[in-house]
Scaffold this active site. Structure first.
Site, PDB file in Angstrom:
ATOM      1  CG  HIS A  54      -1.213  -1.372   1.263  1.00  0.00           C
ATOM      2  ND1 HIS A  54      -2.810  -1.307   0.191  1.00  0.00           N
ATOM      3  CD2 HIS A  54      -2.935  -1.411   2.104  1.00  0.00           C
ATOM      4  CE1 HIS A  54      -3.587  -1.975   0.606  1.00  0.00           C
ATOM      5  NE2 HIS A  54      -3.677  -2.316   1.491  1.00  0.00           N
ATOM      6  CD  GLU A  96      -6.512  -4.435   0.771  1.00  0.00           C
ATOM      7  OE1 GLU A  96      -5.497  -4.651   0.569  1.00  0.00           O
ATOM      8  OE2 GLU A  96      -6.485  -3.428   1.538  1.00  0.00           O
TER       9      GLU A  96
HETATM   10 FE   LIG Z   1      -5.186  -3.976   2.411  1.00  0.00          FE
END
Ligand SMILES: [Fe+2]
Length: 176
Positions: A54, A96
């Site tokens: 991320h 995600e």
């Molecule tokens: Fe995540």
């Protein structure tokens, strides 16, 4: 670069708290790391997932604008199970497990894919379905967290992803 900050957390946090942080440009990241036995994939986020998967995306302005807008909608509708579920799916298939076009290539930007060697290979193979990103379809598509994904959504660009959030006003109106 984008005004976002990383907030260290011990593990999974409550969804409401998670989106309150996201709405304020604060990305919660865990401080523990998976064991060797679970090297490829774990259901709960760990430091490798958060930092490798991320953190790089926190430098991308339109993508960050998208996350902030989803966070704000999630906070606004945190007591609506229907809208929270829709936004969870939107988050899942983008932040995600999202893919993005770059020229003639399809590339990975979702942190859930990037932190799993098997999911990286799977997402770009001919096994799963790859569909063009459409927020209304995405928000109605169920997902499983315990196995490789059956379907991935491909965005044209992060600008497209960011502008798609504007259409979600229609979703709010429909649900009410
Ligand atoms: Fe995540």
């Amino acid at each position: 670069m984008t005004g976002w900050q990383i907030v260290p957390v011990g593990g999974l946090i409550e969804v409401k708290e998670f989106f309150r942080l996201i709405a304020n440009k604060r990305f919660p990241m865990t401080t523990w790391i998976r064991s060797k036995e679970k090297l490829d994939y774990i259901q709960e986020p760990d430091l490798f997932h958060d930092v490798f998967g991320h953190a790089p995306m926190l430098t991308n302005k339109p993508f960050c604008g998208f996350m902030e807008a989803v966070g704000k909608l999630a906070v606004k509708h945190e007591d609506s199970k229907t809208i929270s579920g829709m936004l969870d799916r939107l988050w899942w298939f983008t932040v995600e497990f999202g893919l993005v076009k770059e020229g003639n290539e399809v590339k990975i930007f979702g942190g859930g894919i990037l932190s799993s060697k098997n999911e990286v290979a799977h997402s770009l193979s001919n096994k799963p379905q790859r569909k063009d990103f459409n927020p209304n379809v995405v928000m109605g598509t169920p997902f499983r967290i315990d196995r490789l994904q059956d379907v991935f959504f491909v965005v044209d660009s992060f600008e497209e992803l960011f502008s798609s959030i504007e259409n979600l006003g229609v979703m709010e109106a429909k649900v009410k």
